[in-house]
Design a protein around this motif. Structure first.
Motif, PDB file in Angstrom:
ATOM      1  N   TYR A 174      91.139  40.983 102.105  1.00 14.48           N
ATOM      2  CA  TYR A 174      92.007  40.785 103.338  1.00 14.48           C
ATOM      3  C   TYR A 174      91.709  39.238 103.703  1.00 14.48           C
ATOM      4  CZ  TYR A 174      92.777  45.296 104.317  1.00 14.48           C
ATOM      5  OH  TYR A 174      93.287  46.801 104.121  1.00 14.48           O
ATOM      6  N   CYS A 175      92.157  38.595 103.969  1.00 16.72           N
ATOM      7  CA  CYS A 175      91.504  37.165 104.363  1.00 16.72           C
ATOM      8  C   CYS A 175      92.453  36.461 106.084  1.00 16.72           C
ATOM      9  CB  CYS A 175      92.241  35.645 102.988  1.00 16.72           C
ATOM     10  SG  CYS A 175      91.895  34.347 103.710  1.00 16.72           S
ATOM     11  N   GLU A 176      91.342  36.170 106.778  1.00 19.41           N
ATOM     12  CA  GLU A 176      91.909  35.744 107.828  1.00 19.41           C
ATOM     13  C   GLU A 176      91.476  34.587 108.233  1.00 19.41           C
ATOM     14  OE1 GLU A 176      92.153  37.752 112.247  1.00 19.41           O
ATOM     15  OE2 GLU A 176      90.343  38.283 111.274  1.00 19.41           O
ATOM     16  N   VAL A 177      92.472  33.339 108.665  1.00 17.65           N
ATOM     17  CA  VAL A 177      92.173  31.717 109.262  1.00 17.65           C
ATOM     18  C   VAL A 177      92.619  31.882 110.661  1.00 17.65           C
ATOM     19  CG1 VAL A 177      92.769  29.482 108.360  1.00 17.65           C
ATOM     20  CG2 VAL A 177      92.958  31.403 106.678  1.00 17.65           C
ATOM     21  N   ASN A 178      91.133  31.246 110.966  1.00 16.56           N
ATOM     22  CA  ASN A 178      92.183  29.919 112.373  1.00 16.56           C
ATOM     23  C   ASN A 178      91.529  28.855 112.201  1.00 16.56           C
ATOM     24  OD1 ASN A 178      91.524  32.778 114.373  1.00 16.56           O
ATOM     25  ND2 ASN A 178      90.549  33.120 113.249  1.00 16.56           N
ATOM     26  N   VAL A 179      92.413  27.990 112.919  1.00 15.52           N
ATOM     27  CA  VAL A 179      92.000  26.211 112.897  1.00 15.52           C
ATOM     28  C   VAL A 179      91.251  26.451 113.593  1.00 15.52           C
ATOM     29  CG1 VAL A 179      93.418  26.827 114.671  1.00 15.52           C
ATOM     30  CG2 VAL A 179      93.554  24.848 113.382  1.00 15.52           C
ATOM     31  N   VAL A 180      90.275  25.848 113.362  1.00 14.67           N
ATOM     32  CA  VAL A 180      89.490  24.884 113.739  1.00 14.67           C
ATOM     33  C   VAL A 180      89.466  24.251 114.879  1.00 14.67           C
ATOM     34  CG1 VAL A 180      86.762  23.571 113.277  1.00 14.67           C
ATOM     35  CG2 VAL A 180      87.294  25.310 111.844  1.00 14.67           C
ATOM     36  N   ARG A 181      90.355  22.552 113.678  1.00 19.18           N
ATOM     37  CA  ARG A 181      90.783  21.631 114.717  1.00 19.18           C
ATOM     38  C   ARG A 181      92.209  20.924 114.193  1.00 19.18           C
ATOM     39  NH1 ARG A 181      91.760  16.273 115.577  1.00 19.18           N
ATOM     40  NH2 ARG A 181      91.007  15.783 117.811  1.00 19.18           N
ATOM     41  N   THR A 241      97.210  14.454 112.151  1.00 23.29           N
ATOM     42  CA  THR A 241      98.045  14.274 110.460  1.00 23.29           C
ATOM     43  C   THR A 241      97.076  15.451 110.373  1.00 23.29           C
ATOM     44  OG1 THR A 241      96.563  12.435 109.923  1.00 23.29           O
ATOM     45  CG2 THR A 241      98.888  12.604 110.209  1.00 23.29           C
ATOM     46  N   ILE A 242      96.038  15.569 110.424  1.00 18.42           N
ATOM     47  CA  ILE A 242      94.261  16.125 109.768  1.00 18.42           C
ATOM     48  C   ILE A 242      94.040  17.990 110.518  1.00 18.42           C
ATOM     49  CG2 ILE A 242      91.997  15.932 108.581  1.00 18.42           C
ATOM     50  CD1 ILE A 242      93.844  14.839 107.041  1.00 18.42           C
ATOM     51  N   GLY A 243      94.741  18.362 109.393  1.00 15.61           N
ATOM     52  CA  GLY A 243      93.959  19.954 110.460  1.00 15.61           C
ATOM     53  C   GLY A 243      92.319  20.570 109.699  1.00 15.61           C
ATOM     54  N   VAL A 244      91.528  21.199 109.987  1.00 15.42           N
ATOM     55  CA  VAL A 244      90.387  22.040 109.743  1.00 15.42           C
ATOM     56  C   VAL A 244      90.477  24.023 110.041  1.00 15.42           C
ATOM     57  CG1 VAL A 244      87.922  22.424 109.601  1.00 15.42           C
ATOM     58  CG2 VAL A 244      88.980  19.793 109.733  1.00 15.42           C
ATOM     59  N   TYR A 245      91.571  24.207 108.858  1.00 12.88           N
ATOM     60  CA  TYR A 245      91.067  25.209 108.985  1.00 12.88           C
ATOM     61  C   TYR A 245      89.946  26.449 108.550  1.00 12.88           C
ATOM     62  CZ  TYR A 245      95.297  24.696 110.609  1.00 12.88           C
ATOM     63  OH  TYR A 245      96.665  23.808 111.392  1.00 12.88           O
ATOM     64  N   GLU A 246      89.275  28.114 109.265  1.00 16.84           N
ATOM     65  CA  GLU A 246      88.188  28.665 108.485  1.00 16.84           C
ATOM     66  C   GLU A 246      89.350  30.096 108.185  1.00 16.84           C
ATOM     67  OE1 GLU A 246      83.967  28.544 109.839  1.00 16.84           O
ATOM     68  OE2 GLU A 246      84.720  30.508 110.642  1.00 16.84           O
ATOM     69  N   ALA A 247      88.698  30.221 107.037  1.00 19.72           N
ATOM     70  CA  ALA A 247      89.112  31.317 106.503  1.00 19.72           C
ATOM     71  C   ALA A 247      87.699  32.403 106.107  1.00 19.72           C
ATOM     72  CB  ALA A 247      89.737  31.333 105.376  1.00 19.72           C
ATOM     73  N   ASN A 248      88.012  33.675 106.448  1.00 16.27           N
ATOM     74  CA  ASN A 248      87.087  34.955 106.519  1.00 16.27           C
ATOM     75  C   ASN A 248      87.567  35.986 105.659  1.00 16.27           C
ATOM     76  OD1 ASN A 248      84.984  33.870 107.963  1.00 16.27           O
ATOM     77  ND2 ASN A 248      85.949  35.075 109.706  1.00 16.27           N
ATOM     78  N   ILE A 249      87.309  36.152 104.289  1.00 19.07           N
ATOM     79  CA  ILE A 249      87.184  36.951 102.842  1.00 19.07           C
ATOM     80  C   ILE A 249      86.763  38.361 103.555  1.00 19.07           C
ATOM     81  CG2 ILE A 249      87.556  37.944 101.145  1.00 19.07           C
ATOM     82  CD1 ILE A 249      88.384  34.707 100.488  1.00 19.07           C
ATOM     83  N   ASP A 289      83.685  44.241 106.230  1.00 22.45           N
ATOM     84  CA  ASP A 289      82.528  42.915 105.500  1.00 22.45           C
ATOM     85  C   ASP A 289      82.818  42.431 105.070  1.00 22.45           C
ATOM     86  OD1 ASP A 289      79.567  43.235 105.286  1.00 22.45           O
ATOM     87  OD2 ASP A 289      79.870  44.167 103.065  1.00 22.45           O
ATOM     88  N   LEU A 290      82.351  41.008 105.729  1.00 17.23           N
ATOM     89  CA  LEU A 290      82.080  40.306 105.138  1.00 17.23           C
ATOM     90  C   LEU A 290      81.665  39.465 104.443  1.00 17.23           C
ATOM     91  CD1 LEU A 290      83.356  36.743 106.300  1.00 17.23           C
ATOM     92  CD2 LEU A 290      81.356  36.330 107.177  1.00 17.23           C
ATOM     93  N   LEU A 291      82.819  39.238 103.035  1.00 20.61           N
ATOM     94  CA  LEU A 291      82.516  38.571 101.492  1.00 20.61           C
ATOM     95  C   LEU A 291      81.595  37.354 101.814  1.00 20.61           C
ATOM     96  CD1 LEU A 291      84.686  41.471 100.380  1.00 20.61           C
ATOM     97  CD2 LEU A 291      82.179  41.499 100.614  1.00 20.61           C
TER      98      LEU A 291
END
Length: 135
Positions: free
Chosen positions: A91-98, A102-110, A116-118
């Protein structure tokens, strides 16, 4: 917007190669999974690092597209915390950081089937001037 993005993914040969299944899309958010098939594994029996990176990159791209523009990856990094094995789905879940203009930063948890976080990944995207609704 969700339907438009899912339509783009259905036409994306690489997403099809991964076997990506979208579970949820909201503004600045995406969640999906792929079946951990033998063809996606490395010599040690776990998911190949390039595959997990591609999963995170693809879903971060989906989340970044929810703001209405086509996007392209500027930068990405991933930290592998545990081997990705002994799970049916990854699984992969993504949330916007900012998300700026024009520029965006995103974090993904697999994660695995048990949550369990891998791996954790961070990606930066550039929003093009082309709207998703444009052909």
């Amino acid at each position: 917007m969700k339907e438009k993005i899912e339509s783009i993914l259905q036409r994306n040969p690489f997403s099809q190669l991964l076997g990506l299944e979208i579970l949820d899309i909201q503004k600045g958010y995406a969640k999906g999974r792929i079946l951990l098939e033998k063809r996606l594994k490395n010599v040690h029996g776990g998911m190949h690092g390039g595959c997990s990176y591609a999963l995170a990159d693809t879903l971060c791209g989906v989340a970044s597209s929810t703001y209405g523009n086509y996007t392209t990856t500027v930068n990405g990094s991933i930290n592998y915390l545990k081997p990705i094995c002994n799970t049916k789905y990854v699984y992969c879940e993504v949330n916007v950081v900012r998300q700026g203009g024009t520029i965006g930063v995103y974090e993904a948890n697999i994660t695995d089937d048990t949550g369990d976080l891998l791996a954790v990944a961070t990606f930066t995207y550039y929003r093009t001037g082309k709207l998703i609704s444009e052909p």
